[in-house]
Structures are given as C-alpha cells and as structure tokens.
Design an enzyme around this catalytic site. Structure first.
Site, mmCIF file in Angstrom:
data_model
loop_
_atom_site.group_PDB
_atom_site.id
_atom_site.type_symbol
_atom_site.label_atom_id
_atom_site.label_comp_id
_atom_site.label_asym_id
_atom_site.label_seq_id
_atom_site.Cartn_x
_atom_site.Cartn_y
_atom_site.Cartn_z
ATOM 1 N N LYS A 62 0.846 -1.202 0.000
ATOM 2 C CA LYS A 62 0.000 0.000 0.000
ATOM 3 C C LYS A 62 0.881 1.252 0.000
ATOM 4 C CE LYS A 62 -3.990 1.939 2.558
ATOM 5 N NZ LYS A 62 -4.858 1.823 3.746
ATOM 6 N N SER B 264 -9.981 2.229 2.760
ATOM 7 C CA SER B 264 -9.009 2.943 1.959
ATOM 8 C C SER B 264 -8.047 2.036 1.186
ATOM 9 C CB SER B 264 -8.184 3.864 2.845
ATOM 10 O OG SER B 264 -7.362 3.134 3.734
ATOM 11 N N SER C 285 -10.444 -0.101 6.975
ATOM 12 C CA SER C 285 -9.796 0.045 5.665
ATOM 13 C C SER C 285 -9.130 -1.209 5.119
ATOM 14 C CB SER C 285 -8.763 1.171 5.712
ATOM 15 O OG SER C 285 -9.398 2.420 5.663
#
EC number: 6.3.5.7
Lengths: 95, 495
Positions: B78, B158, B182
């Site tokens: 990420k 997210s 998330s």
C-alpha cells in the site's frame, strides 16, 4: 451547535488551510452535517468514565538517554522543496 | 497448476520449495498481469527492476535451502508504507515526489522474510475514505462487476488498490492498513481475506500516520492460510514504535486446525441494523449456522454502545489526523505552493495545504482542529474518548463472560458504483464502516472472510472479532468459516 461562515473561516485559519470566501458556506454546511452526527454522543451517560488514553494497557518502554542516531543531514534534507547550505529554506519569518 | 500469478502464498511457497517454479517466474507472471491491468488502476508505482532483483536473491536463497517464510513471494505494498527510494505518497498530492530515505518496519520485515515487492498500491488519500475515490491517482476499480452490467464498482477503501490487486491476481497478496475498516471493508467488497491485528501487533514506524491510536497494518490475501503466513511475517516488536507490543509472535499457520469445537461465538444484537439488506441478514444467519455445525456454541450477546462507535470515531480520528497532518507544511518534504510577491510563511503553509490536500482530507483536518480547539475539547474530544472507554468495556464484558469470538457482517452492503455516493452527505459514506470501526476503537483483532455472493453476483463478507492478542484463535475460527462457506468465485476477467 451550529457553525456559521465566520467560524468555518476561523477553523480553516487554525488548520492553516486556505479556503476561498465563496467556499465557506458549503464548508460550514458540511461541518454542521458531521457535527450533527457527532451530537449523538450527548446521549451517552459518561459520568465517572475515564477518557481512554491507551487502548492496550502497557507501560511505555524506557531506554538509556543517549544519542543513538544522527549525522544524517543530507538524508534529512534530501526531500526538502528548498534546501540551502545545509538548512531548510522558508520565506522570511522576521522583518 | 493454475497460472502462477493466480496462486496464493501457501501454494506458491510450496511450489517454490518443491522446485516446481522459481521466484523469477512468479514475479514475471505478476508483472505481466500488472501491465495488463491498467484499467483497475491498482498499482500506482511499479518497481519491476527491484522486484526482479529481489526475486533473483530469493531464488539464490531457495537454492541454498535458506528460505525464510515468504521467500520469493511477490506482493504489493500500500502507498501508505514508506519504502526506501520508491515513491510513497499516501495517495496525496502533498507527498508528490517524496522518496523516503528509510523503509517502514513492516515492509522491511516482509523483505527480510524474502517477499518480493512489485510496487505501490492505490488508496484513499491519507487512508481517509471508504471507496478509494479520494486518491490523487484517481479511482481504483473493483475487478468484480454486477453480472453483465459494466458499471465500474469501488473496491472499497481505503486499501482499495490492495484489494483490487489481490482479487485480480496481480500479486499473491498485499499489505493494507486499517484505521476504521480500511482492510476489512475492501476485503469484503472484493472476495478476499483481510485481517486487522490487535493494536500494537504490527509496528507503525514508517507508515504514514492517519490516526495513531487506531492505525494498524495487516495482510490482504486470497485465503485465511495466506493471511496467517503474511501476518506472522509482518508482526513483531519494534523499538522504533513505542506502542508496538513486546510479545512473542505465535506460529499463526500452525493454529489453523479447523477445529472450533467447544468455542463460544457471540452474536451481537446491536449489529442487526434497521434497513440492512436482506442478503446481508441471510449471509449472517448462514455464517451462524456454519459455526454451529462446526461445533461452536452460539450465544446472543449485547454490545450496548455500538451505535456510538461511528460518532466517537469521527471525533477521535479527525482530531488525531489534524495533529499528524500538521507536518505537511511545505518545508521538509513534498509539495510547496508557488508564492506570490509578499507572501510570508503563513501564506506558504495555507496555500501549500490547500493545494496539496484533497477535499476529504481538508474537511477531516478542519473537523479535527475544531473538536480540539479551545472551548470544544471537553465537549467533543474528551467526551468521545470516554465513549471509547465504554465501547471497549462492552467487549471486555462479553469476553469475561466466556465469548471467544464475535461474528458480524463485514459491511452493510456489497460494493457500490464509483461516483454513486458523490452527492450523498459525508456521513452516508462513513456508514460503510459501521460494523468495523468498533474493533479499532477497542484495539481488537478483526478479520473479514468472503462468505457468499449477492443476487447480482458480488462478493459479501463476514467479520470475526477476537480477543486481544488471540489472532491465532481468531484465524482458526476464520479458517473454519472459510472452509464451511467454500467461497471459490473469482471475478470474470474484463480488464
């Protein structure tokens, strides 16, 4: 609690985010929606409840008060938008 | 054997050790899949040379019989994780051009474990969002569609890029982070597995901070077994994060026995929301039946402060964010606005932050500023922290009554269309995290497991919540649920 445009402008100033005057009414509206949602917390009986400071009970670790790192000026400055002579450069702060 | 990029971590590991493939072949297969998947916008910074280097090193270690747990396994990272010399922008314009001089502890742990980084994955800006629509890189797109309907759907957020990449087999697994859901919400939206461990299990050092008392990293994978393997590699004490727990990391994979006889699973009545789609209800009931069939005792429980979790979160998280994001000032790294004649340092801050932060981030920073400001600190911030104490106490009470794990839906709906929530008020988007956010506030481990499809053919997930530090037991319960649900569907390739 209702937020008007001048409060929204004050909050933007505190947060150091430039908000154009024409954007303030919409921003104030959004704040009011979110704060309206948060107002639900007033229904909760919190008498005698301690505010949470740490979600997992733990004693913070201590270490000897000695220098363990340093001498990395070039690496510290490598991402600066404006670095000169080993310093971060900013617009004039004092007259 | 299926295509190499379609393998999970455990299968690929076993194939590598059996000499059936090489890290180089696995990595090449993923790099080809990534190149062909531009339409998903999942990988936003690709590192093919670095990946091939690490794959070669992994092959050498494998040949020597010196292969650590993730040796040669290609993964995505990420964008929130700082990776040395590789762009790390947290999905934000304000960190454009930032090249960290250091590596986050979690990504370093993965590298030490032999994992091969393929690149950085799309995400909501500063991890603030539930649809990956606040990203400076544009939307990540869910590989799943509603049958033949071509409407692009959100992969959730997210960690939307991570979820899309894993579901579309662009990598074997990916890292995510979870502040209010998330990891678990995008996992549920994409038919993948995602676990947020106990707060303190993974070091936060080198991960761009959103809300420090809630943020945790975790793996996003194709199976519960893979989640166990990767979580173990990511975890461990780190002196550089004072909230990192100095506890031994168990062998999570060894805990996957599939035997949960005698365990007690709690079903919280407060998670039965008004207006919850019937499909979610049904899925939940089926999940309860599966756990019962596996020999668990099912007990109805109450977590009375559940409804106050989201409002408490939307005080605490923005408050912490407003403080954490104060560092983006245009001085030390990232974007600095062009200044006009006569502009001083205050104008530099204000213009830089207005240009660098997107709308949702600006809004949350300002809400955080407001709830921490003089006169409102007690009314908002302290009140929210007291409610947080009560939310955690709810869980402590049921655990003390003998509950081993709690089963809930992961999300209140399946993946929605990109842009569908644009005109909704911000609170409507926040409701995505209604089932996940309690877990962050209480610091507990939670895992999302794919458990079925809705009538349109989209994946739906269930969530299991565990006792603090009992990820091993939690993963075993998740493994049992995964086997019973037998979820094997994959998105039909259109990209």
């Amino acid at each position: 609690m209702s937020i008007d445009e001048s409060t929204a402008a004050r909050v933007a100033k505190l947060a150091r985010i430039k908000v154009e005057p024409e954007a303030l009414p919409a921003l104030a509206g959004e704040f009011n929606t979110i704060l309206g949602f948060i107002e639900q917390l007033n229904e909760v009986d919190i008498d005698g409840v301690e505010p949470m400071t740490s979600v997992t009970p733990q004693v913070l670790k201590k270490r000897a008060d000695v220098v363990t790192d340093g001498d990395q000026q070039a690496r510290v400055l490598s991402n600066a938008p404006d670095a000169r002579e080993g310093f971060f450069a900013v617009p004039k702060v004092v007259e | 054997m299926s295509k190499l990029n379609e393998l999970g971590l455990a299968e690929a590991r076993d194939a590598l050790r059996a000499g059936d493939t090489t890290a180089k072949e696995l990595t090449e297969a993923c790099l080809i899949a990534i190149e062909a998947a531009g339409a998903l916008n999942a990988f936003v910074h690709k590192t093919p040379e670095l990946a091939m280097e690490r794959a070669a090193a992994a092959d050498a270690r494998l040949a020597q019989g010196d292969a650590p747990a993730m040796c040669g396994l290609p993964v995505g990272i990420k964008d929130l994780f700082c990776t040395k010399g590789v762009p790390s922008q947290a999905g934000s314009r304000i960190l454009q051009g930032f090249l960290p001089e250091y590596e986050s502890t979690v990504s370093q742990n993965l590298a030490d474990s032999g994992a091969v980084m393929l690149g950085k994955l799309n995400m909501d800006e500063f991890a603030m969002g539930s649809s990956n629509e606040t990203s400076v890189y544009g939307n990540a797109v869910n590989p799943w569609r509603r049958g033949n309907d071509v409407t692009p759907l959100t992969p959730g957020g997210s960690s939307g890029g991570s979820a899309a990449a894993v579901a579309a087999d662009l990598c074997l697994a990916a890292t995510g982070t979870d502040t209010g859901g998330s990891i678990r919400q995008p996992a549920a939206f994409t038919g993948t597995v995602g676990i947020k461990p106990t707060y303190g299990r993974c070091s936060r050092w080198g991960i761009v901070a959103f809300a420090s008392s809630l943020d945790q990293a975790g793996p996003m994978t194709k199976s519960v077994r893979d989640a166990a393997i990767m979580l173990e590699a990511m975890s461990g004490h780190d002196p550089k994060d004072s909230t990192s727990a100095d506890l031994p990391v168990p062998d999570f994979e060894a805990a996957l026995t599939g035997d949960i006889r005698g365990k007690t699973i709690g079903i919280p009545k407060e998670y039965r929301m008004d207006g919850m789609p019937a499909e979610i209800e049904t899925l939940w009931s089926e999940g309860i039946a599966m756990m019962k069939d596996a020999g668990a005792e099912i007990v109805d429980i109450s977590l009375p402060h559940t409804k106050y979790a989201l409002p408490a979160y939307y005080v605490i998280a923005p408050a912490e964010a407003s403080s954490n994001l104060a560092r983006y000032d245009g001085v030390r790294y990232g974007h600095r606005a062009k200044l006009d004649q006569g502009d001083g340092i205050t104008e530099m801050y204000e213009k830089t932050r207005a240009e660098g932060f997107g709308h949702e981030v600006q809004r949350r920073v300002m809400i955080g500023t407001y709830v921490l400001s003089a006169g409102f600190y007690d009314a908002y911030y302290n009140r929210a922290r007291k409610v947080r104490t009560l939310i955690k106490r709810d869980f402590e009470t049921v655990f003390a009554q003998g509950i081993d794990a709690i089963l809930t839906p992961a999300t209140p709906s399946a993946a929605f269309g990109l842009g569908e929530m644009t005109d909704a008020d911000p609170v409507a988007m926040y409701l995505n995290d209604v089932f996940t956010v309690t877990v962050n506030l209480a610091g507990l481990p939670g895992v999302a497991v794919p458990a079925g499809l809705d009538t349109k053919g989209l994946p739906l997930g269930l969530q299991l919540i565990g006792r603090p530090w009992q990820e091993a037991d939690l993963l075993n319960a998740a493994y049992t649920l995964e086997r019973a649900a037998g979820f094997v569907a994959k998105p039909a390739k259109w990209w």
